[in-house]
Enzyme design. Structure first.
Site, PDB file in Angstrom:
ATOM      1  N   CYS A 128      -0.383   4.098   2.232  1.00  0.00           N
ATOM      2  CA  CYS A 128      -0.211   3.811   3.657  1.00  0.00           C
ATOM      3  C   CYS A 128       1.223   4.043   4.112  1.00  0.00           C
ATOM      4  O   CYS A 128       1.475   4.586   5.189  1.00  0.00           O
ATOM      5  CB  CYS A 128      -0.585   2.364   3.965  1.00  0.00           C
ATOM      6  SG  CYS A 128      -2.235   1.867   3.439  1.00  0.00           S
ATOM      7  N   ASP A 129       2.187   3.607   3.292  1.00  0.00           N
ATOM      8  CA  ASP A 129       3.569   3.516   3.761  1.00  0.00           C
ATOM      9  C   ASP A 129       4.579   4.366   2.995  1.00  0.00           C
ATOM     10  O   ASP A 129       5.751   4.405   3.358  1.00  0.00           O
ATOM     11  CB  ASP A 129       4.027   2.048   3.694  1.00  0.00           C
ATOM     12  CG  ASP A 129       3.184   1.145   4.577  1.00  0.00           C
ATOM     13  OD1 ASP A 129       2.743   1.623   5.637  1.00  0.00           O
ATOM     14  OD2 ASP A 129       2.948  -0.018   4.202  1.00  0.00           O
ATOM     15  N   CYS A 146       0.834  -1.208   0.000  1.00  0.00           N
ATOM     16  CA  CYS A 146       0.000   0.000   0.000  1.00  0.00           C
ATOM     17  C   CYS A 146       0.866   1.255   0.000  1.00  0.00           C
ATOM     18  O   CYS A 146       1.438   1.627   1.033  1.00  0.00           O
ATOM     19  CB  CYS A 146      -0.926  -0.004   1.214  1.00  0.00           C
ATOM     20  SG  CYS A 146      -2.006   1.441   1.313  1.00  0.00           S
TER      21      CYS A 146
END
Length: 315
Positions: A135-136, A132
């Protein structure tokens, strides 16, 4: 007989459990083999509102569960093998529990990221391996990143990651890409993206501090090489966890549940869906939690408007 059963315990399912429990409906929440969903495999979550210093993924999920339990939600572990939505009360066949009946059902079984299945991959999730970018990506500021994949999602992830990374190397098994031309053109126009095509990933390399690179085979020469990087993002798609439904609910071509626009209602009254199992676009913890709230409110309204008659409940 339960007023409502929630299948799945990611952000969507747990939020639905909190709302329904506060409404006094005592939902039964059935946990699968990975309680808490994908967030339990992440380390620090920095983009969930209310945590200015960030929060560990497992801690966030544990707190959401405790919050639901505080209001009266009941949790049971098991794998839902079969469902019967042909009549109310609905019947769920749960491994280790037998048959469970419910007046309404909320499905929050999520979507599983596809992995390559190579050594060093899953054991380094949270240590440099991710599925992701939104997300990261922030954690890889000014670092070199590898994105594996050749479809639209891979092009999108690679472009997004250039906001943070010093360089993004796109690795694909074939010399040709499956992505649409417009997505390919956007990626090729990005100076931060370099290409390593016709390479088969063999192993994620890692040291004490995390990922150090990707071992790949040059399909043209047959030689193995190591592409050095600080992170490896796998972007080969997701699989919605809907097979157990046996085709009783409407899905798109990929298997994602199709809710009625603007609601969480499925094609069968009394069945609702929230979280990533019905979201192939955003796939974020906060958007999953939002649809969990919607599912709970839709479910509560349905139970008020369509109560199950006593004689039906006795069947």
């Amino acid at each position: 007989m339960h007023k409502t059963v929630i299948i799945g315990t990611g952000p969507g399912g747990l939020t639905a459990a909190i709302y329904l429990a506060r409404a006094g409906l005592e939902p039964l929440v059935i946990e699968g083999p990975e309680p808490g969903g994908q967030l339990t495999t992440t380390t620090e979550v920095e983009n969930f509102p209310g945590f200015p210093e960030g929060v560990m993924g497992p801690e966030l999920m544990d707190n959401m569960r405790k919050q639901a339990e505080r209001f009266g939600a009941k949790f049971r572990s098991g794998w839902v093998n079969q469902v019967d939505f042909s009549q109310r009360p609905f019947t769920l066949t749960v491994e280790g529990m037998g048959e469970v009946q419910a007046e309404s059902v909320i499905i929050s079984t999520g979507a599983s990221a596809k992995y390559l299945g190579i050594p060093g991959e899953k054991e380094n999730v949270g240590r440099g391996v991710s599925t992701c970018a939104t997300c990261d990506g922030f954690f890889f500021r000014n670092k070199k990143i590898i994105v594996v994949g050749g479809g639209d999602s891979a092009m999108e992830e690679a472009n997004y990651l250039t906001r943070f990374a010093s360089e993004v190397v796109l690795v694909n098994r074939r010399s040709e890409l499956r992505a649409s031309k417009i997505m390919q053109n956007r990626a090729r126009a990005n100076d931060k993206i370099s290409w390593s095509l016709d390479r088969t990933p063999l192993e994620v390399m890692a040291g004490e501090r995390g990922v150090t690179g990707l071992k790949a085979r040059n399909n043209e020469t047959g030689l193995e090489e190591i592409i050095e990087a600080d992170g490896v993002f796998i972007a080969i798609g997701h699989t919605p966890n809907t097979k157990f439904l046996g085709g009783q609910l409407t899905t798109d071509e990929q298997g994602y549940l199709l809710v009625k626009p603007g609601t969480t209602e499925m094609n069968i009254p009394g069945v609702f869906a929230c979280g990533d199992v019905q979201d192939s676009r955003y796939r974020q913890a906060i958007s999953a939690a939002g649809t969990g709230c919607m599912a709970a409110l839709d479910c509560e309204r349905f139970l008020d408007e369509a109560p199950l008659h006593a004689e039906a409940a006795a069947r």
